[in-house]
Design a protein around this motif. Structure first.
Motif, PDB file in Angstrom:
ATOM      1  N   GLU A  63       0.978  -1.236  -0.032  1.00 32.97           N
ATOM      2  CA  GLU A  63       0.002   0.054   0.265  1.00 32.97           C
ATOM      3  C   GLU A  63       0.909   1.300   0.062  1.00 32.97           C
ATOM      4  OE1 GLU A  63      -3.530   2.143   2.270  1.00 32.97           O
ATOM      5  OE2 GLU A  63      -2.434   0.394   3.454  1.00 32.97           O
ATOM      6  N   ILE A  64       1.955   1.234   0.952  1.00 35.24           N
ATOM      7  CA  ILE A  64       2.809   2.337   0.692  1.00 35.24           C
ATOM      8  C   ILE A  64       3.469   2.717  -0.485  1.00 35.24           C
ATOM      9  CG2 ILE A  64       5.048   3.296   1.810  1.00 35.24           C
ATOM     10  CD1 ILE A  64       3.909   2.237   4.489  1.00 35.24           C
ATOM     11  N   LYS A  65       3.974   1.537  -0.980  1.00 32.27           N
ATOM     12  CA  LYS A  65       4.577   1.673  -2.565  1.00 32.27           C
ATOM     13  C   LYS A  65       3.730   2.102  -3.615  1.00 32.27           C
ATOM     14  CE  LYS A  65       4.976  -1.975  -5.250  1.00 32.27           C
ATOM     15  NZ  LYS A  65       5.343  -3.246  -5.541  1.00 32.27           N
ATOM     16  N   HIS A  66       2.436   1.726  -3.740  1.00 32.00           N
ATOM     17  CA  HIS A  66       1.457   2.243  -4.514  1.00 32.00           C
ATOM     18  C   HIS A  66       1.050   3.426  -4.402  1.00 32.00           C
ATOM     19  CE1 HIS A  66      -0.137  -2.094  -5.224  1.00 32.00           C
ATOM     20  NE2 HIS A  66       1.200  -2.009  -6.057  1.00 32.00           N
ATOM     21  N   GLY A  67       1.098   4.052  -3.180  1.00 36.75           N
ATOM     22  CA  GLY A  67       0.853   5.493  -2.714  1.00 36.75           C
ATOM     23  C   GLY A  67       1.971   6.163  -3.289  1.00 36.75           C
ATOM     24  N   ARG A  68       3.089   5.921  -3.274  1.00 37.51           N
ATOM     25  CA  ARG A  68       4.424   6.596  -3.511  1.00 37.51           C
ATOM     26  C   ARG A  68       4.351   6.874  -5.160  1.00 37.51           C
ATOM     27  NH1 ARG A  68       8.729   4.324   0.773  1.00 37.51           N
ATOM     28  NH2 ARG A  68       8.052   5.355   2.667  1.00 37.51           N
ATOM     29  N   VAL A  69       3.990   5.616  -5.553  1.00 34.83           N
ATOM     30  CA  VAL A  69       4.083   5.768  -7.298  1.00 34.83           C
ATOM     31  C   VAL A  69       2.844   6.496  -7.872  1.00 34.83           C
ATOM     32  CG1 VAL A  69       3.412   4.154  -9.114  1.00 34.83           C
ATOM     33  CG2 VAL A  69       4.877   3.397  -7.588  1.00 34.83           C
ATOM     34  N   SER A  70       1.647   6.567  -7.043  1.00 35.86           N
ATOM     35  CA  SER A  70       0.699   7.375  -7.529  1.00 35.86           C
ATOM     36  C   SER A  70       0.847   8.948  -7.341  1.00 35.86           C
ATOM     37  CB  SER A  70      -0.516   6.983  -6.948  1.00 35.86           C
ATOM     38  OG  SER A  70      -0.825   7.234  -5.494  1.00 35.86           O
ATOM     39  N   MET A  71       1.735   9.323  -6.239  1.00 35.87           N
ATOM     40  CA  MET A  71       2.253  10.594  -5.818  1.00 35.87           C
ATOM     41  C   MET A  71       3.181  10.972  -7.030  1.00 35.87           C
ATOM     42  SD  MET A  71       2.392  10.964  -2.213  1.00 35.87           S
ATOM     43  CE  MET A  71       3.188   9.541  -1.383  1.00 35.87           C
ATOM     44  N   TYR A  72       3.911  10.230  -7.448  1.00 36.28           N
ATOM     45  CA  TYR A  72       4.832  10.416  -8.761  1.00 36.28           C
ATOM     46  C   TYR A  72       4.169  10.550 -10.089  1.00 36.28           C
ATOM     47  CZ  TYR A  72       9.366   9.943  -5.975  1.00 36.28           C
ATOM     48  OH  TYR A  72      10.329   9.691  -5.025  1.00 36.28           O
ATOM     49  N   ALA A  73       3.290   9.895 -10.187  1.00 34.66           N
ATOM     50  CA  ALA A  73       2.251   9.938 -11.328  1.00 34.66           C
ATOM     51  C   ALA A  73       1.680  11.404 -11.108  1.00 34.66           C
ATOM     52  CB  ALA A  73       1.407   8.837 -11.289  1.00 34.66           C
ATOM     53  N   CYS A  74       1.207  11.771 -10.261  1.00 31.28           N
ATOM     54  CA  CYS A  74       0.642  13.229 -10.060  1.00 31.28           C
ATOM     55  C   CYS A  74       1.479  14.085 -10.196  1.00 31.28           C
ATOM     56  CB  CYS A  74      -0.231  13.281  -8.787  1.00 31.28           C
ATOM     57  SG  CYS A  74      -1.485  12.265  -8.339  1.00 31.28           S
ATOM     58  N   ILE A  75       2.735  14.112  -9.872  1.00 34.73           N
ATOM     59  CA  ILE A  75       3.879  15.102 -10.127  1.00 34.73           C
ATOM     60  C   ILE A  75       4.206  15.027 -11.628  1.00 34.73           C
ATOM     61  CG2 ILE A  75       6.305  15.610 -10.009  1.00 34.73           C
ATOM     62  CD1 ILE A  75       5.944  14.643  -7.166  1.00 34.73           C
ATOM     63  N   GLY A  76       4.247  14.068 -12.413  1.00 31.56           N
ATOM     64  CA  GLY A  76       4.249  13.948 -13.769  1.00 31.56           C
ATOM     65  C   GLY A  76       2.993  14.310 -14.548  1.00 31.56           C
ATOM     66  N   TYR A  77       1.873  14.414 -14.204  1.00 35.25           N
ATOM     67  CA  TYR A  77       0.719  15.216 -14.627  1.00 35.25           C
ATOM     68  C   TYR A  77       0.829  16.824 -14.537  1.00 35.25           C
ATOM     69  CZ  TYR A  77      -3.836  16.241 -15.644  1.00 35.25           C
ATOM     70  OH  TYR A  77      -5.130  16.763 -16.197  1.00 35.25           O
ATOM     71  N   PHE A  78       1.206  16.988 -13.271  1.00 39.22           N
ATOM     72  CA  PHE A  78       1.264  18.477 -13.132  1.00 39.22           C
ATOM     73  C   PHE A  78       2.271  19.399 -13.509  1.00 39.22           C
ATOM     74  CE2 PHE A  78      -1.607  17.140  -9.456  1.00 39.22           C
ATOM     75  CZ  PHE A  78      -2.755  17.681  -9.925  1.00 39.22           C
TER      76      PHE A  78
END
Length: 85
Positions: A63-78
């Protein structure tokens, strides 16, 4: 009378007293990091119903790993939206 309609099967009271129900395997995780009152240990899909600590720790790490990956994905979007190269 309406309280009897909503009576839970664990403690026999209308809203229940979780502290009286000590036989549940979910109690094995009550002292883990992140468990906070008033909810306590919250597992609505009952993934930890068997009380297996190894599975619990694996799911927590995933869960922690997936949360970190999704935060990086948001950075890549913004970032491309607000910066020009």
């Amino acid at each position: 009378t309406i309280g009897m309609f909503f009576q839970d099967g664990l403690t026999g009271s209308a809203w229940g007293d979780w502290s009286l129900y000590t036989d549940s395997p979910l109690r094995a995780f009550e002292n883990e990091l992140g468990v906070q009152p008033p909810v306590g240990f919250w597992d609505p899909l009952e993934f930890t119903k068997d009380g297996n600590r190894e599975n619990f720790l694996r799911r927590r790490a995933v869960e922690i790993k997936h949360g970190r990956v999704s935060m990086y994905a948001c950075i890549g979007y913004f970032v491309p939206e607000y910066t020009k190269f």
